[in-house]
Design a protein around this motif. Structure first.
Motif, PDB file in Angstrom:
ATOM      1  N   PRO A  28     -16.811  28.168  23.133  1.00 19.10           N
ATOM      2  CA  PRO A  28     -15.828  28.814  21.783  1.00 19.10           C
ATOM      3  C   PRO A  28     -14.482  28.814  22.049  1.00 19.10           C
ATOM      4  O   PRO A  28     -13.868  28.824  23.292  1.00 19.10           O
ATOM      5  N   SER A  29     -13.719  28.789  20.862  1.00 19.73           N
ATOM      6  CA  SER A  29     -12.368  28.863  20.741  1.00 19.73           C
ATOM      7  C   SER A  29     -12.012  30.342  21.464  1.00 19.73           C
ATOM      8  O   SER A  29     -12.737  31.075  21.377  1.00 19.73           O
ATOM      9  N   LEU A  30     -10.626  30.385  21.632  1.00 22.55           N
ATOM     10  CA  LEU A  30     -10.236  31.555  22.179  1.00 22.55           C
ATOM     11  C   LEU A  30     -10.641  32.934  21.216  1.00 22.55           C
ATOM     12  O   LEU A  30     -10.906  33.929  21.303  1.00 22.55           O
ATOM     13  N   PRO A  31     -10.115  32.629  19.705  1.00 24.18           N
ATOM     14  CA  PRO A  31     -10.205  33.730  18.793  1.00 24.18           C
ATOM     15  C   PRO A  31     -11.679  33.912  18.725  1.00 24.18           C
ATOM     16  O   PRO A  31     -12.073  35.195  18.463  1.00 24.18           O
ATOM     17  N   LEU A  32     -12.550  33.066  18.676  1.00 25.65           N
ATOM     18  CA  LEU A  32     -14.051  33.537  18.549  1.00 25.65           C
ATOM     19  C   LEU A  32     -14.597  33.909  19.914  1.00 25.65           C
ATOM     20  O   LEU A  32     -15.371  34.832  19.746  1.00 25.65           O
ATOM     21  N   ALA A  33     -14.112  33.564  21.224  1.00 22.20           N
ATOM     22  CA  ALA A  33     -14.455  34.442  22.398  1.00 22.20           C
ATOM     23  C   ALA A  33     -14.017  35.900  22.019  1.00 22.20           C
ATOM     24  O   ALA A  33     -14.758  36.853  22.590  1.00 22.20           O
ATOM     25  N   PHE A  34     -12.645  36.166  21.487  1.00 16.98           N
ATOM     26  CA  PHE A  34     -12.387  37.526  21.454  1.00 16.98           C
ATOM     27  C   PHE A  34     -13.240  38.340  20.478  1.00 16.98           C
ATOM     28  O   PHE A  34     -13.458  39.523  20.523  1.00 16.98           O
ATOM     29  N   LYS A  35     -13.725  37.384  19.266  1.00 18.46           N
ATOM     30  CA  LYS A  35     -14.317  38.210  18.463  1.00 18.46           C
ATOM     31  C   LYS A  35     -15.574  38.592  19.089  1.00 18.46           C
ATOM     32  O   LYS A  35     -16.265  39.683  18.693  1.00 18.46           O
ATOM     33  N   LEU A  36     -16.245  37.801  20.084  1.00 20.36           N
ATOM     34  CA  LEU A  36     -17.494  38.241  20.680  1.00 20.36           C
ATOM     35  C   LEU A  36     -17.291  39.403  21.481  1.00 20.36           C
ATOM     36  O   LEU A  36     -18.162  40.176  21.850  1.00 20.36           O
ATOM     37  N   ALA A  37     -16.091  39.178  22.315  1.00 21.62           N
ATOM     38  CA  ALA A  37     -15.854  40.381  23.320  1.00 21.62           C
ATOM     39  C   ALA A  37     -15.906  41.694  22.422  1.00 21.62           C
ATOM     40  O   ALA A  37     -16.282  42.810  22.684  1.00 21.62           O
ATOM     41  N   ARG A  38     -15.217  41.724  21.262  1.00 18.29           N
ATOM     42  CA  ARG A  38     -14.836  42.869  20.351  1.00 18.29           C
ATOM     43  C   ARG A  38     -16.299  43.546  19.814  1.00 18.29           C
ATOM     44  O   ARG A  38     -16.763  44.482  19.897  1.00 18.29           O
ATOM     45  N   LEU A  39     -17.345  42.126  19.612  1.00 15.22           N
ATOM     46  CA  LEU A  39     -18.556  42.835  19.035  1.00 15.22           C
ATOM     47  C   LEU A  39     -19.453  43.535  19.972  1.00 15.22           C
ATOM     48  O   LEU A  39     -20.272  44.378  19.707  1.00 15.22           O
ATOM     49  N   PHE A  40     -19.509  42.960  21.366  1.00 18.91           N
ATOM     50  CA  PHE A  40     -20.289  43.336  22.481  1.00 18.91           C
ATOM     51  C   PHE A  40     -19.467  44.357  23.116  1.00 18.91           C
ATOM     52  O   PHE A  40     -19.988  45.089  24.021  1.00 18.91           O
ATOM     53  N   ALA A  41     -18.411  44.814  22.793  1.00 17.88           N
ATOM     54  CA  ALA A  41     -17.478  45.680  23.356  1.00 17.88           C
ATOM     55  C   ALA A  41     -17.395  45.516  25.036  1.00 17.88           C
ATOM     56  O   ALA A  41     -17.447  46.413  25.769  1.00 17.88           O
ATOM     57  N   MET A  42     -16.907  44.191  25.513  1.00 14.88           N
ATOM     58  CA  MET A  42     -16.945  43.856  26.592  1.00 14.88           C
ATOM     59  C   MET A  42     -15.800  42.830  26.804  1.00 14.88           C
ATOM     60  O   MET A  42     -15.359  42.201  26.014  1.00 14.88           O
ATOM     61  N   PRO A  43     -15.336  42.811  28.099  1.00 16.46           N
ATOM     62  CA  PRO A  43     -14.184  41.900  28.347  1.00 16.46           C
ATOM     63  C   PRO A  43     -14.867  40.336  28.284  1.00 16.46           C
ATOM     64  O   PRO A  43     -15.910  40.288  28.553  1.00 16.46           O
TER      65      PRO A  43
END
Lengths: 218, 71
Positions: free
Chosen positions: B40-55
């Motif tokens: 995934p792109s960086l924005p989508l990776a950050f979105k995933l990280a926020r969704l799962f509350a993980m780095p």
């Protein structure tokens, strides 16, 4: 029969899916085209038999009227399906809808404009067309493609954008590689003249294959 | 690049379609990330990280095993 207090007494309507939401507009458009075609067929038969044809605008008017009435019923039944979707997904389907509408309009108009059978009506057909159709179809293509592409590129996610970009590159290469070779062979009288529409069709096919593979492979 | 998306999704009993809805991407995008066919792109990776509350680095693993920080 016992009825739980937590449940409504009335039966829930079956949830409507995206299949119907996409399929019904296609069915409505096809039915409208058939309606207009019936009028065109009647008029042609009337002329051939020496009778009085109906006004030429009546068929398209009936088709448009049918679309308006069926469209109102459709929105009532399926409006909620679209409202539940995110703005990005609504834009996505709108872009596909605009592209399909433009394609259908050009196709139906093409059939009405020329006397060629349906099987021969294609983008690479080279039979004569009227100037009105040529200008109208060109404008529809340019404007429709521009609008649907703007909507599409504002709506697709990263994954689809990547599929689109690779497919576009493959489509470009499928033009860049053969075009100069064909041209050079033709100059040496080793090949027929370069057929731009054949190359265009090749790049479209390559583009579609790569796009579908990159988006839907499992 | 390896990732734990399938495990994290299964822990929450989400289908691919549900996760796709939460991320506002297509189901095919979720499937492609899970199977490692698409990073995934960086924005989508950050979105995933926020969704799962993980780095991000706990979700994605690029296989790098060198020294973390020589400075």
């Amino acid at each position: 029969m016992m009825v739980s207090k937590d449940r409504p007494m009335t039966r829930d309507p079956s949830p409507k899916g995206i299949g119907g939401a996409v399929g019904w507009p296609i069915a409505i458009a096809l039915a409208a085209a058939m309606l207009a075609g019936i009028f065109a067929g009647y008029n042609q038969a009337a002329v051939e038999n020496g009778g009085e044809p109906l006004p030429a605008w009546l068929g398209p008017l009936v088709g448009i009227g049918f679309c308006a009435i069926a469209g109102a019923f459709y929105l009532r039944a399926y409006g909620a399906v679209w409202r539940q979707r995110s703005p990005r997904k609504r834009r996505y389907w709108l872009a596909l809808g605009v592209a399909a509408l433009v394609g259908a309009l050009i196709g139906v108009w093409s059939m009405a404009d020329s006397d060629t059978p349906v099987a021969e009506v294609a983008m690479i057909a080279d039979g004569p067309v009227s100037p009105g159709f040529a200008i109208g179809a060109s404008l529809l293509w340019l404007l429709g493609l521009a609008v649907s592409m703007i909507l599409y590129h504002r709506a697709i996610d990263d994954h689809e954008e990547r599929a689109w970009l690779w497919a576009s590159l493959a489509g470009w290469y499928s033009f860049v590689f053969p075009a100069p070779v064909w041209w050079m062979l033709h100059r040496a009288d080793l090949a027929p003249p370069v057929d731009a529409m054949a190359l265009f069709l090749l790049s479209l096919v390559v583009n579609a294959v790569i796009y579908l593979w990159m988006k839907f492979r499992r | 690049m390896n990732n734990k998306l399938k495990v994290l999704r299964a822990m929450r009993s989400w289908s691919q379609a549900e996760l796709a809805d939460r991320l506002d991407v297509s189901r095919q995008a979720v499937n492609a990330i899970e199977t490692g066919k698409y990073d995934p792109s960086l924005p989508l990776a950050f979105k995933l990280a926020r969704l799962f509350a993980m780095p991000i680095e706990e979700i994605f693993d690029d296989g790098f095993e060198g020294p973390a920080d020589d400075a």
